[in-house]
Write a protein that holds these residues in place. Sequence first.
Motif: not given
Length: 379
Positions: A149-156, A190-196, A210-215
């Motif tokens: 289970v991944i939580n966090g954010a990657k940017n640029f 994949t559920k919980g993986f979205s673009a910021g 773009a940002e990638m967000i993991f919730t």
Amino acid sequence: MDFSISEQQQLIAQMVRDFSAKHIAPFRDKWDEEQYFPVEVFKELGKLGLMGVIIPEQYGGSGFGYFEYATAIIELAIADPSIALSMAAHNSLCTNHIYLFGNESQKQNYLPKLASGEWIGAWGLTEPNTGSDAGNMRTVAVKEGDSWVINGAKNFITHGKSGNVAVVIARTGKVGDSHGMTAFVVERGTKGFSAGKKENKLGMRLSETAEMIFTDCRIPAENVLGEIGDGFIQAMKILDGGRISIASLSVGIAQGAYQAALAYSKERHQFNKPISSFQAISFKLADMATEIEAAQLLTFQAADLKNRGLKMTQEAAMAKYFASEVSCRVATEALQIFGGYGYCKDYPVEKYYRDCKLCTIGEGTSEMQKLVISRNILK
Ligand SMILES: Cc1cc2nc3c(=O)[nH]c(=O)nc-3n(C[C@H](O)[C@H](O)[C@H](O)COP(=O)(O)OP(=O)(O)OC[C@H]3O[C@@H](n4cnc5c(N)ncnc54)[C@H](O)[C@@H]3O)c2cc1C
């Protein structure tokens, strides 16, 4: 070492020139203005084999080495640096990571789609608070039964929004432990993986950032790439090769700007003479030509070592550092040679001037390259 351009490289260069004249040049300025990411161009590049340049044919790639790869990037960068940036990130970051560290089933599953251009790849290392200091990342992956289970954010992240699949490095151990990070492959949808946020950039505007967000993003255990705990080490190896990409991109930008300035200096007359007849201008051209040659030689040296499977961390860092700084110096001088016209969008140097700056930042800043080089020479 023989760095003369092979027949194969000449064919690739001509193919990219023909492609760019038809699919990029007529639309480039509009796309730049609108900051439009032209996915359709990458599908076409896939048909030419340029979305899997260094991937073996058994996985749908072209099976070329780094000389051919560098040549393709240089030619694409002359046409449009941001298309070259996206092509490079897709090839040498995402796709190459799966090729080098994925298991057979992961390679069979992802590489043909990526190498054909059917899918676009992204690669997520950088986070909002950790760029140069990527090893300090805070995005976490926790094992729960047969899943992570991944939580966090990657940017640029190049293709952070449009990428069909992403290689993501996340923390699976303690902060400060270089073996405390693991690489995962995560599919779009994949559920919980979205673009910021999509970044609004100075240059490289056809390349999506773009940002990638993991919730609470849950992925199966088989999506781990290589060994648990090896993610950061893998990322550093990927960046060694990636630096050849950015060095090539820099050489292409410098060549494009130089060629435009050279032609203009012969056409533009002041004081009843072509401006190329003034030593102030011709010496600029001499400096540009010399630095481009040196940047290309450093890039091909790193490519040669990579092709031969030899360690090239220092050489790749030198090529990336020198070539990227050269691209900025050459673009600046090219704009100067164009005078006021260089400052306007009717001529190509204004765009090279904006695009080049990314090369001294992406895949490790110039300062970080100097850190890598100095650590190597002082060890
Ligand atoms: C267009 C674009 C595309 C990108 N694509 C991707 C991608 O696909 N995937 C990905 O993971 N990342 C990507 N990146 C991120 C990129 O790799 C980082 O921006 C870069 O590594 C620098 O990190 P930072 O921006 O956080 O700057 P920082 O690390 O915050 O650096 C700020 C300044 O401090 C300097 N500095 C930092 N540490 C030191 C030190 N120890 N010694 C001396 N100077 C230091 C830097 O050189 C720089 O000048 C992209 C960035 C851009 C702009």
